[in-house]
Scaffold this motif. Structure first.
Motif, PDB file in Angstrom:
ATOM      1  N   ASP A  92      27.138 -42.493 -15.163  1.00  0.00           N
ATOM      2  CA  ASP A  92      26.642 -41.565 -14.154  1.00  0.00           C
ATOM      3  C   ASP A  92      26.049 -42.396 -12.947  1.00  0.00           C
ATOM      4  O   ASP A  92      26.223 -41.899 -11.933  1.00  0.00           O
ATOM      5  CB  ASP A  92      25.196 -41.037 -14.680  1.00  0.00           C
ATOM      6  N   ASN A 119      28.199 -40.956 -10.758  1.00  0.00           N
ATOM      7  CA  ASN A 119      27.614 -39.722 -10.298  1.00  0.00           C
ATOM      8  C   ASN A 119      28.101 -38.290 -11.179  1.00  0.00           C
ATOM      9  O   ASN A 119      28.776 -37.373 -10.519  1.00  0.00           O
ATOM     10  CB  ASN A 119      27.532 -39.358  -8.891  1.00  0.00           C
ATOM     11  N   VAL A 120      28.021 -38.370 -12.257  1.00  0.00           N
ATOM     12  CA  VAL A 120      28.436 -37.453 -13.155  1.00  0.00           C
ATOM     13  C   VAL A 120      27.505 -35.904 -13.032  1.00  0.00           C
ATOM     14  O   VAL A 120      26.353 -36.071 -12.768  1.00  0.00           O
ATOM     15  CB  VAL A 120      28.514 -37.810 -14.735  1.00  0.00           C
ATOM     16  N   LYS A 166      26.401 -34.371 -18.714  1.00  0.00           N
ATOM     17  CA  LYS A 166      25.293 -35.293 -19.237  1.00  0.00           C
ATOM     18  C   LYS A 166      24.956 -34.933 -20.767  1.00  0.00           C
ATOM     19  O   LYS A 166      24.224 -35.529 -21.411  1.00  0.00           O
ATOM     20  CB  LYS A 166      24.148 -35.570 -18.558  1.00  0.00           C
ATOM     21  N   ASP A 182      19.906 -44.434 -14.093  1.00  0.00           N
ATOM     22  CA  ASP A 182      19.950 -43.470 -15.523  1.00  0.00           C
ATOM     23  C   ASP A 182      20.216 -44.310 -16.623  1.00  0.00           C
ATOM     24  O   ASP A 182      19.919 -43.879 -17.761  1.00  0.00           O
ATOM     25  CB  ASP A 182      21.037 -42.463 -15.103  1.00  0.00           C
TER      26      ASP A 182
END
Length: 271
Positions: free
Chosen positions: A94, A98-99, A104, A207
């Motif tokens: 992530d 940038n999921v 998630k 994250d």
């Protein structure tokens, strides 16, 4: 060899070992972050006012893993480390890619499944129809609560360090040396990261760090419930809720306020 509350004295070095390891590894991660361009730039919904290194969670994860490998006690809750490793990997992806928020949830469910497979469940004496859903709600809820707290210098690491240390004491009193050793390692790594994360932060955990710490403290709270001295008593549930009261309250308030204002719960912000 001297026996200390059911464990050998050297097993309690997992905390200092994780603390020192984080102190040694983090400067390398800071330099690597600037070299790779892993930086968090100032934005309207964030507090920092200068580009800051990311990926501090790598140092936290490596320090905890090393401490567990070196000082693991008999009966150590390996499913916690395995599930937390899944969360670290998901957070790392992530941070780099940038999921989307919904995506998630997949690794979070998988990591919680690993915990359940290992025999760790919230309310072990309850009916599975109650305990299993609550376990998913607890683990995923606390994991994301710590993740949401990671918007101010030192906040997520500080809360995680305190929570893990208190859970370590409770695990020791409950006779779970393996759980206590893991909890002390998590507390030590989080505390070591604070040296670089206090305002003004030199590095953010990202994250990969907040999801790892969130899952770890949530799972440790579940693990102490499986001990004979802890399971079945109301105190163990009270301890779990009290030690994580700040992220629980913060996340609940943010969800309510953002929902009422029509804002996405998953978006970043100073609230």
């Amino acid at each position: 060899m001297f026996n200390f509350v059911g464990g050998y004295w050297w097993q309690w070095l997992s905390g200092p070992a994780a603390f020192i390891s984080t102190l040694l590894i983090t400067p390398f991660i800071i330099r690597l972050a600037y070299h790779k361009g892993w930086l968090a730039y100032p934005k309207a919904d964030r507090w920092h006012n200068r580009p800051t290194a990311l990926m501090g969670g790598i140092a936290i994860y490596l320090a905890v893993s090393l401490a567990i490998l070196l000082f693991a006690a008999e009966g150590s809750p390996w499913p916690i480390w395995a599930g937390a490793s899944i969360m670290f990997a998901a957070g790392l992806v992530d941070d780099l890619k940038n999921v989307k928020p919904f995506a998630k949830l997949i690794p979070q469910v998988a990591a919680t499944g690993v915990l359940l497979y290992g025999g760790y469940v919230f309310g072990p004496e309850w009916s599975p129809w109650i305990s299993i859903p609550i376990t998913f709600l607890w683990i995923i809820g606390i994991t994301n609560a710590i993740n949401l707290l990671d918007n101010m210098d030192g906040l997520a690491a500080g809360i995680s360090a305190i929570a893990a240390f208190v859970l370590a004491i409770y695990a020791m009193l409950a006779g779970s040396i393996g759980t206590a050793v893991v909890a002390v390692a998590v507390a030590g790594a989080a505390a070591g990261f604070l040296v670089f994360n206090f305002k003004p932060a030199r590095i953010f955990m990202g994250d990969c760090g907040s999801l790892f710490l969130g899952f770890s403290v949530a799972s440790l709270a579940v693990a102490i419930q499986s001990q004979p001295e802890g399971a079945g008593g109301f105190a163990v549930y009270l301890v779990s809720a009290a030690v994580l009261a700040v992220p629980i309250f913060d996340t609940t308030l943010v969800i309510i306020l953002r929902t009422l204002s029509g804002r996405s719960v998953a978006q970043g912000g100073r609230d």
